[in-house]
Design an enzyme around this catalytic site. Structure first.
Site, PDB file in Angstrom:
ATOM      1  N   SER A 140       0.830  -1.197   0.000  1.00 42.12           N
ATOM      2  CA  SER A 140       0.000   0.000   0.000  1.00 42.12           C
ATOM      3  C   SER A 140       0.871   1.256   0.000  1.00 42.12           C
ATOM      4  O   SER A 140       1.626   1.481  -0.949  1.00 42.12           O
ATOM      5  CB  SER A 140      -0.962  -0.042   1.188  1.00 42.12           C
ATOM      6  OG  SER A 140      -2.000   0.889   1.037  1.00 42.12           O
ATOM      7  N   ASP A 187      -9.548  -4.992  -5.053  1.00 43.34           N
ATOM      8  CA  ASP A 187      -8.918  -3.804  -4.482  1.00 43.34           C
ATOM      9  C   ASP A 187      -9.213  -2.593  -5.363  1.00 43.34           C
ATOM     10  O   ASP A 187      -9.046  -2.652  -6.582  1.00 43.34           O
ATOM     11  CB  ASP A 187      -7.407  -4.043  -4.387  1.00 43.34           C
ATOM     12  CG  ASP A 187      -6.648  -2.898  -3.746  1.00 43.34           C
ATOM     13  OD1 ASP A 187      -7.287  -1.958  -3.213  1.00 43.34           O
ATOM     14  OD2 ASP A 187      -5.406  -2.946  -3.762  1.00 43.34           O
TER      15      ASP A 187
END
Length: 326
Positions: A169, A269
């Site tokens: 991330s 995602d």
């Protein structure tokens, strides 16, 4: 009494609240855990070290369970945790469990960097801390030394011809930006970054791509609004090259300072399409390295992190990362 809505300056649900008086409330915080002489699940050992006192930069080092007469050097992974640049830690249960499993699977020595968090320490400080940590690791390759003592694990077991960087991330974003910096600036001792993995990395921009939300929904995403919170002075705002590799004035990705790149995305995602797009940008840039896209379908953002049972998809990702870190 003023309502909580009026007191709030930023509501980054479910991660963080920032109040008008400057108070920061972190809503999702994985508990900190100590290092271990030998993790009961994996046999991996860990220790905490200080890299620099000013600024304050620290890390957790990991070493797999090795024979007493081990002489073979190990690949080195410098890892950057996720958390939107504003939550989580190298010392959290989430990061600790993941690194134990990855270090055991890949048989690498790992350095998990504790960089300073926004908004108290806005970007680019996290990038600067992470670069300083990478330089500190590289300094173990010879007699050079930065602020702080050298670590015997790295000095004894680290193979500096196989130095990797990677993260999840926000940490994947950091890994990208450090790979770009490594293409411009030298590391201590002339050490090179062999490879980088970007797992579900945080990239965004002013215009949606692929299946991302459109119109006001796009501008209301945490990815869009959160960048201004963690980097309020960023030139170009959400199109700053550090978050939008194709933003105005962005350097060519042909300058990536590594030889191979692994992009990991998850099918459910919201950042998935940006990861695929990034791979296309790298291929089109003329970069001379090897880039690979690895997707796990049906999974959410950073599904592999945490202390819960290791699923088949988590095992699949761990094995792919391990095969990359060779």
């Amino acid at each position: 009494m003023a309502s909580i809505t009026k007191e709030l300056a930023f509501k980054g649900f479910p991660f963080i609240r920032i109040y008008q008086d400057g108070k920061v409330e972190r809503l999702i915080v994985s508990p900190h855990v100590p290092p271990s002489d030998q993790d009961p699940e994996t046999g991996v050992s860990s220790e905490d070290i200080t890299i620099s006192h000013n600024p304050s930069i620290s890390a957790r080092l990991y070493l797999p369970n090795l024979p007493q007469n081990q002489t073979q050097k190990l690949p080195i992974l410098v890892y950057f945790h996720g958390g939107a640049f504003c939550i989580e830690s190298a010392f959290s249960l989430q990061a600790h469990c993941f690194l134990n499993r990855l270090v055991s699977e890949a048989q690498v020595a790992a350095v998990s960097v504790e960089y300073r968090l926004a908004p108290e320490n806005p970007l680019p400080l996290a990038y600067e801390d992470s670069w300083a940590a990478l330089q500190w690791v590289a300094s173990h390759s010879n007699n050079q030394e930065l602020d702080g003592k050298k670590d015997p694990w790295l000095a004894k077991f680290g193979d500096f011809d196989r130095l990797y960087i990677g993260g999840d991330s926000a940490g994947g974003n950091i890994a990208h930006n450090l790979a770009m910096k490594a293409g411009l600036e030298s590391l201590c001792g002339g050490v090179k970054v062999l490879g980088a993995f970007l797992s579900h990395p945080y990239f965004w921009g002013s215009k949606p791509i692929g299946s991302e939300p459109k119109g006001e929904d796009f501008e209301n995403t945490l990815e869009y609004k959160g960048w201004d919170v963690v980097y309020p002075s960023a030139p170009g705002g959400i199109d700053n090259p550090m978050v939008n590799p194709a933003g105005e004035g962005a350097p060519s990705l042909a300058g990536l300072g590594c030889s191979k790149l692994l992009m990991c995305v998850a099918g459910k995602d919201q950042l998935r399409d940006r990861g695929v797009w990034y791979c296309d940008l790298v291929r089109e840039s003329g970069w001379k390295g090897e880039v690979e896209l690895f997707e796990v379908e049906g999974e959410e953002h950073c599904f592999h992190l945490g202390s819960e049972t290791v699923t088949e998809n988590v095992k699949k990702l761990l094995k792919r990362l391990a095969s990359f870190l060779v």
